[in-house]
Design an enzyme around this catalytic site. Sequence first.
Site: not given
Length: 276
Positions: A74, A171, A173, A259, A265
Site C-alpha cells: 500500500n 483491496h 490484490d 489485520a 500485502c
Amino acid sequence: MSALGWGHRYLLCPPKHFGVLYEINPWMHEGVVVDVDAARGQWEALHRTLLDAGAEIETIDQPDGVPDLVFTANAGLLDATTRRFVPSHFRHPERQPETEVFATWFADRGWDVDRLPDDVDQEGAGDALPFDGVLVSGHRPRSDAAAGNHLSELLHVPVRSVELVDERLYHLDLTFCPLDDRRAMCAPLGWDADGRDMIESLVPEPLWLEDDEALAFCANSVVVGSLVVMPSCPPRVGRILESWGFDVAVCPVDEFLKAGGGCRCLTLALDVTFAP
Ligand code: ARG
C-alpha cells in the site's frame, strides 16, 4: 506464454511495531492480540522464501504508531524505468501518516515523487496491478474511481477499472494475482458484473477462484518467476498452478491475517515498469 516482467525486487518492512490497534476492514478486531514473536517468525520465513527464489529485497524501518506500514503493497505505485513513485493517499486517517514515511524512503533513494491530487484516495499496489501492458485498478472500499485517470497520466499506462463489491475483499490484490502474461488468479466474488466482464476480456487464461478460496486470500500471493508464494493453497488451486508449470510455496502469515493482510500485502514490487 512468458513470465511476468516484474516481481524480482521487493520492498518489505520488518514488523517492529505491528499490531491490530484499530478496525478498518472486516478482518480486524481491536480485542485481538498479535503474537509478536510469531509475526516476526512468519515475516522472516516469507523474506527467506523470496530470497531463496532469487528475489532482491530492500527494507524500510517501521516507526512506532503506524502498525499497518508492514503492508508495503500500500506504499504507492511506481515505474522503475523512469524512477517515478506515486505515494498512496489513504482512505482512513489511521494509515495516512504512512504516506510521508514511504515518500521519504523513495526520495532518499533518488526517486521522483509525484503526488495524486489531495482529494483522491488511492492505496498503491494494493489497488492497482499491471497485467499485460495495462494497469488494473480497483476502487470503492479504499481507492476512488477517479484515481484511475490520474494513475494513467502519472504513469503513462492504460488503466482498466474494476469496482470491488465485497467488503471482505477490500483491496484489488485480494481478488487478482497476475501469474504471467496470459494467466492470473481471479476472484469474481469481489467484482461487479462489469468488472467480471472486463477481466474476462483481459485475461486469456484465468484461474477462477471459488469463493472460499478467495476468502482464504489465495489471490494475495507473490509471484517470483515460476514460484507462487501463497498464504494458503487449497489442493484444487495447487493442482492447476502445478499443471501450468508453477511451483507453490506456502508461507503461513496468520498473525498478519488478523489485520486483513496476506503475503502480497507484505510486499511492494520495485521493478514494475510501464515503459514499452
Ligand atoms: N490492515 C490493513 C488495512 O486495512 C491491511 C492492508 C492489506 N493490504 C493489501 N494490500 N491488501 O489497510
